[in-house]
Design an enzyme around this catalytic site. Structure first.
Site, PDB file in Angstrom:
ATOM      1  N   SER A   1       0.934  -1.241  -0.082  1.00  0.00           N
ATOM      2  CA  SER A   1       0.051  -0.142  -0.090  1.00  0.00           C
ATOM      3  C   SER A   1       0.832   1.241  -0.099  1.00  0.00           C
ATOM      4  O   SER A   1       0.307   2.202  -0.451  1.00  0.00           O
ATOM      5  CB  SER A   1      -0.985  -0.052   1.411  1.00  0.00           C
TER       6      SER A   1
ATOM      7  N   HIS B   1      -5.586  -4.089  -1.647  1.00  0.00           N
ATOM      8  CA  HIS B   1      -5.277  -2.916  -2.368  1.00  0.00           C
ATOM      9  C   HIS B   1      -5.374  -3.568  -3.956  1.00  0.00           C
ATOM     10  O   HIS B   1      -5.485  -2.662  -4.925  1.00  0.00           O
ATOM     11  CB  HIS B   1      -4.243  -2.253  -2.351  1.00  0.00           C
TER      12      HIS B   1
ATOM     13  N   LYS C   1     -12.099  -0.954  -0.391  1.00  0.00           N
ATOM     14  CA  LYS C   1     -11.339  -0.135  -1.257  1.00  0.00           C
ATOM     15  C   LYS C   1     -11.876  -0.085  -2.534  1.00  0.00           C
ATOM     16  O   LYS C   1     -12.900   0.406  -2.841  1.00  0.00           O
ATOM     17  CB  LYS C   1      -9.874  -0.777  -1.024  1.00  0.00           C
TER      18      LYS C   1
HETATM   19  C1  LIG Z   1      -3.027  -5.121   2.939  1.00  0.00           C
HETATM   20  C2  LIG Z   1      -3.934  -4.444   3.793  1.00  0.00           C
HETATM   21  N1  LIG Z   1      -4.598  -5.708   4.546  1.00  0.00           N
HETATM   22  C3  LIG Z   1      -5.823  -5.205   5.360  1.00  0.00           C
HETATM   23  C4  LIG Z   1      -6.174  -3.825   5.422  1.00  0.00           C
HETATM   24  C5  LIG Z   1      -7.429  -3.290   6.218  1.00  0.00           C
HETATM   25  O1  LIG Z   1      -8.369  -3.351   5.597  1.00  0.00           O
HETATM   26  P1  LIG Z   1      -9.846  -3.184   6.197  1.00  0.00           P
HETATM   27  O2  LIG Z   1     -10.140  -1.578   6.127  1.00  0.00           O
HETATM   28  O3  LIG Z   1     -10.909  -3.926   5.548  1.00  0.00           O
HETATM   29  O4  LIG Z   1      -9.652  -3.462   7.740  1.00  0.00           O
HETATM   30  C6  LIG Z   1      -5.336  -2.896   4.604  1.00  0.00           C
HETATM   31  C7  LIG Z   1      -5.709  -1.402   4.670  1.00  0.00           C
HETATM   32  O5  LIG Z   1      -4.987  -0.605   4.681  1.00  0.00           O
HETATM   33  C8  LIG Z   1      -4.391  -3.302   3.741  1.00  0.00           C
HETATM   34  O6  LIG Z   1      -3.672  -2.500   2.993  1.00  0.00           O
END
Ligand SMILES: Cc1ncc(COP(=O)(O)O)c(C=O)c1O
Length: 421
Positions: A202, A236, A265
């Site tokens: 990210s 992502h 997202k």
């Molecule tokens: C790789 C990854 N996993 C999990 C998440 C968390 O996602 P959620 O908002 O559904 O908890 C993110 C969000 O930033 C992410 O980039």
């Protein structure tokens, strides 16, 4: 009332955070959105209009009429909230349909939806690394191998599992030779290995080569009695990357043991999901505490997510994916022309511009905000010293004019702050 002693500790801690300039609690409040025709939605903050280049809504689906209507319909039918946890209160058909749709979308047998991908990682990693109870037949004689830049939810998931340090290994970021080294060095020591990685990272938008990673895992699988599992969190990547929005797996021709994603997202809704073979999903449904003892997403959100998955997998979804990728190309060409360099090679809607200096990064973020554009500044310790960047996120919702006007603001700010020549 907080006892005086602890109140003093908290005041000092907040001061420490503020002094270190890492404050996060003063969030911007978006009062409303405006929707100029043919343009990206504008966020209104303190009465001023902003175009968002800092959001994860890569296909613009959170404002999609079909997605919003599906949310409304599902909450009319099943209520605003789920009413409780699924194994006690039962589950709405919309949650089951969403899980089927996600499994089918990713070519898997079964799927499970969670309140968030963060909660999912905390629970699923625990279940994969350790049996849930003393009677569990799933042993904790496991090696977990994690990319060094994995998301915080993965790091915390591994922490929560509470394995001793010798059972936790890190491989260098995107370095599969290093992963190979770790798996080789640990042959004969553990019943199984679990390799876990982000799909798209990210901070920089880089893509793990999951096809090559799976090959490394396959090469060593017979040397661990229970094999080598591969787990990718492509939060992502899904609904953003790959020809048809199936993410890093699609882009690198791979199929991992488990694929984790978020619905919050690219899909424009909310919640987390995991898909895989039915046997693993059945085990997870029996053992993951953050699924069993926590509410799922609301029925409305599940309805919105189901509509979003259907849309992404349709000709309209294809058009949105093509549009966001045209925007990425337009942005990359324009930013290079304006004299910017990229902090990493990314063809994902996350585009990192290398600034290399904390003060200039902060000034650039402020200058762009003054011009009505929001981007994210990323500084040490999130990135190494001297690698400060601004993270720009493109969306299919941006029109060509939105991208061009943003590029013009970026070029002017770069010159003014002497970031570009
Ligand atoms: C790789 C990854 N996993 C999990 C998440 C968390 O996602 P959620 O908002 O559904 O908890 C993110 C969000 O930033 C992410 O980039």
């Amino acid at each position: 009332m907080i006892p005086n002693g602890f109140a003093e500790v908290l005041k000092n801690e907040l001061k420490r955070v503020d002094d270190a300039s890492v404050t996060k609690r003063n969030e911007r409040v978006i009062e409303t959105f405006e929707f100029p025709s043919g343009r990206a939605p504008r966020a209104i903050i303190n009465g001023k209009q902003y175009v968002l280049f800092n959001a994860n809504d890569y296909l613009g689906l959170r404002f999609n009429e079909k997605v919003k209507a599906a949310e409304h319909d599902a909450s009319q039918k099943y209520g605003a909230g789920p009413g409780g946890v699924r194994f006690i209160c039962g589950t709405s058909a919309v949650h089951v349909e969403l899980e089927r749709a996600l499994a089918a979308f990713h070519g898997r047998d079964a799927g499970m939806v969670f309140s968030s991908a963060f909660a999912l990682n905390l629970g699923v990693l625990h279940a994969l690394l350790k049996g849930q109870s003393k009677d569990s037949l799933v042993s904790s004689n496991v090696l977990v191998v994690s990319d060094e830049l994995n998301h915080r939810s993965i790091i915390d998931g591994i922490r929560v599992a509470g394995l001793p340090s010798e059972q936790k290994a890190i491989f260098k970021h995107l370095n599969l030779a290093d992963l190979r080294r770790v798996l080789k060095e640990n042959i004969g020591k553990y019943a199984r290995a679990v390799v876990i990685t982000d799909g798209i990272f990210s901070m920089l938008g880089e893509c793990q080569d999951l096809g090559a990673l799976q090959q490394v895992a396959d090469e060593f699988s017979s040397q661990y009695p229970e094999g080598v599992l591969t787990v990718v969190d492509d939060s992502h990547g899904v609904a953003a990357y790959g020809r048809s929005g199936r993410g890093a797996e699609e882009a690198t021709d791979a199929k991992c043991t488990l694929l984790i994603g978020t619905l919050g997202k690219g899909f424009g809704a909310d919640g987390g999901y995991v898909v895989g073979d039915r046997l693993v999903i059945d085990y997870l449904r029996e053992s993951v505490a953050s699924y069993i003892y926590s509410n799922p997403v609301s029925p409305g959100t599940a309805g919105a997510a189901l509509a979003a998955v259907t849309l992404v997998d349709s000709p309209d979804g294809k058009k949105l994916l093509e549009k966001v990728h045209r925007n990425v190309e337009r942005f990359m060409a324009g930013a290079s022309k304006a004299g910017y360099t990229f902090a990493a090679a990314s063809s994902h809607p996350i585009q990192p511009l290398l600034i290399g200096d904390a003060a200039k990064t902060k000034a650039l973020v402020a200058e762009l905000a003054a011009s009505g554009y929001l981007v994210t500044g990323i500084n040490y310790p999130v990135v190494p010293k001297g690698k400060d960047e601004i993270r720009v996120q493109l969306s299919a919702a941006h029109s060509d004019e939105d991208v061009d006007e943003f590029l013009a603001a970026l070029a002017a700010a770069g010159k003014k702050l002497q970031i570009t020549a």
